[in-house]
Design an enzyme around this catalytic site. Structure first.
Site, short mmCIF file in Angstrom:
data_model
loop_
_atom_site.label_atom_id
_atom_site.label_comp_id
_atom_site.label_asym_id
_atom_site.label_seq_id
_atom_site.Cartn_x
_atom_site.Cartn_y
_atom_site.Cartn_z
N GLU A 13 121.92 -29.22 -40.75
CA GLU A 13 123.27 -29.14 -39.78
C GLU A 13 123.76 -27.80 -40.07
O GLU A 13 125.00 -27.77 -39.86
CB GLU A 13 124.09 -30.08 -40.25
CG GLU A 13 123.64 -31.66 -40.20
CD GLU A 13 123.14 -32.00 -38.87
OE1 GLU A 13 123.52 -31.46 -37.61
OE2 GLU A 13 122.11 -32.88 -38.73
N LYS A 16 120.04 -24.80 -37.20
CA LYS A 16 118.47 -24.45 -37.13
C LYS A 16 118.02 -24.95 -35.72
O LYS A 16 117.11 -23.90 -35.24
CB LYS A 16 117.97 -25.29 -38.13
CG LYS A 16 116.38 -24.75 -38.57
CD LYS A 16 115.77 -25.25 -39.99
CE LYS A 16 115.71 -26.87 -39.75
NZ LYS A 16 117.10 -27.28 -40.53
N THR A 17 118.12 -25.92 -35.04
CA THR A 17 117.52 -26.34 -33.75
C THR A 17 118.08 -25.64 -32.99
O THR A 17 117.40 -25.08 -32.02
CB THR A 17 117.75 -27.95 -33.89
OG1 THR A 17 117.10 -28.77 -34.68
CG2 THR A 17 117.04 -28.26 -32.51
N TYR A 18 119.47 -25.47 -32.78
CA TYR A 18 120.33 -24.58 -31.84
C TYR A 18 119.72 -23.23 -31.86
O TYR A 18 119.24 -22.79 -30.64
CB TYR A 18 121.47 -24.43 -32.19
CG TYR A 18 122.49 -23.61 -31.19
CD1 TYR A 18 122.81 -24.11 -30.21
CD2 TYR A 18 122.96 -22.48 -31.61
CE1 TYR A 18 123.59 -23.44 -29.01
CE2 TYR A 18 123.61 -21.51 -30.71
CZ TYR A 18 123.95 -22.22 -29.52
OH TYR A 18 124.49 -21.48 -28.45
N LYS A 38 107.93 -28.68 -34.37
CA LYS A 38 108.55 -29.13 -35.83
C LYS A 38 107.75 -30.06 -36.37
O LYS A 38 107.68 -31.24 -36.15
CB LYS A 38 109.88 -29.68 -35.35
CG LYS A 38 110.73 -30.29 -36.19
CD LYS A 38 112.18 -30.51 -36.06
CE LYS A 38 113.06 -30.86 -37.28
NZ LYS A 38 114.39 -30.34 -37.30
N ASP A 47 115.39 -33.46 -31.90
CA ASP A 47 115.20 -32.08 -32.04
C ASP A 47 113.81 -31.44 -31.22
O ASP A 47 113.87 -30.52 -30.65
CB ASP A 47 114.98 -31.38 -33.51
CG ASP A 47 116.22 -31.72 -34.47
OD1 ASP A 47 117.28 -31.71 -33.68
OD2 ASP A 47 116.03 -31.76 -35.52
N GLY A 115 115.92 -29.32 -42.89
CA GLY A 115 116.69 -28.87 -43.78
C GLY A 115 116.51 -27.41 -44.52
O GLY A 115 116.04 -26.53 -43.73
#
Length: 216
Positions: A13, A16-18, A38, A47, A115
């Protein structure tokens, strides 16, 4: 230009995805045929959906994320909770085949981890081991604020010990104006690690010309 990058993070959180989506979106708009991958996800495949949308590609979530656990926790922890053998569910052969598929099909592939780099994917196999297996250059995503120095430097140190190529660090998220460390964290990380550092707030665009280190 590399065939791809591995986007990891100092924690879960942290954006990373953003960041992965922003990179994929920027490359796609630059005319680069960009894949997204991913390998493993827990909780949901949201994601993967976001990555597919950012890259504007015709792939399904099962292809982009071939290994999935329903509980939102570490893949190894989820396998124990779900009473499934992690060696069978976390199928490295399946992941490798999917990885090769994206490398062969697309000009460039953005690979997003899960993570931080020491999250266990199965017993005695961590995200850092997956990074070594893929052998892609790495981008580290970290928070802007207080505490990010320790987390970022530990992550960079582990990657350096593993002799992985680190392209740079991207600080992501919302800046807290009451946190005075925000003003100096990027500079300190750059001075200590000698890496490129980009500050990317929400809804900000990536200037690829100024930050060409992301892909080269």
């Amino acid at each position: 230009m590399y065939k791809g990058i591995f986007v990891t993070a100092t924690d879960t959180e942290v954006g990373k995805t953003y960041v992965s989506c922003k990179i994929a979106e920027t490359l796609e708009k630059s005319g680069i045929n960009t894949g997204v991958f991913k390998p493993v996800s827990t909780g949901n495949r949201n994601d993967a959906k976001a990555l597919i949308k950012a890259a504007k590609i015709d792939e399904n979530t099962e292809t982009v994320t071939p290994v999935f656990f329903k509980n939102p926790m570490s893949p190894y922890g989820a396998s124990l909770l779900e009473r499934r053998a992690s060696d069978k569910i976390f199928d490295l052969k399946k992941i490798n085949n999917a990885f090769k598929y994206f490398l062969n099909k697309y000009e460039f592939t953005v690979v997003e981890g899960v993570g931080g780099i020491l999250v266990p994917l199965k017993q005695n196999f961590f995200v850092s081991d997956l990074i070594k297996k893929f052998n892609l250059p790495v981008i580290v995503v970290a928070r802007f604020g207080l505490g990010t120095l320790n987390h970022t430097l530990l992550t960079v140190e582990k990657l350096k010990r593993d002799r992985q190529k680190i392209l740079g660090v991207i600080l992501s998220g919302k800046k807290n104006n009451n946190d005075v460390s925000v003003k100096s964290n990027a500079l300190i990380i750059k001075k200590i690690t000698n890496l490129s550092v980009l500050e990317l707030g929400y809804n900000e665009k990536i200037d690829l010309e100024k930050n060409i280190w992301i892909i080269k």
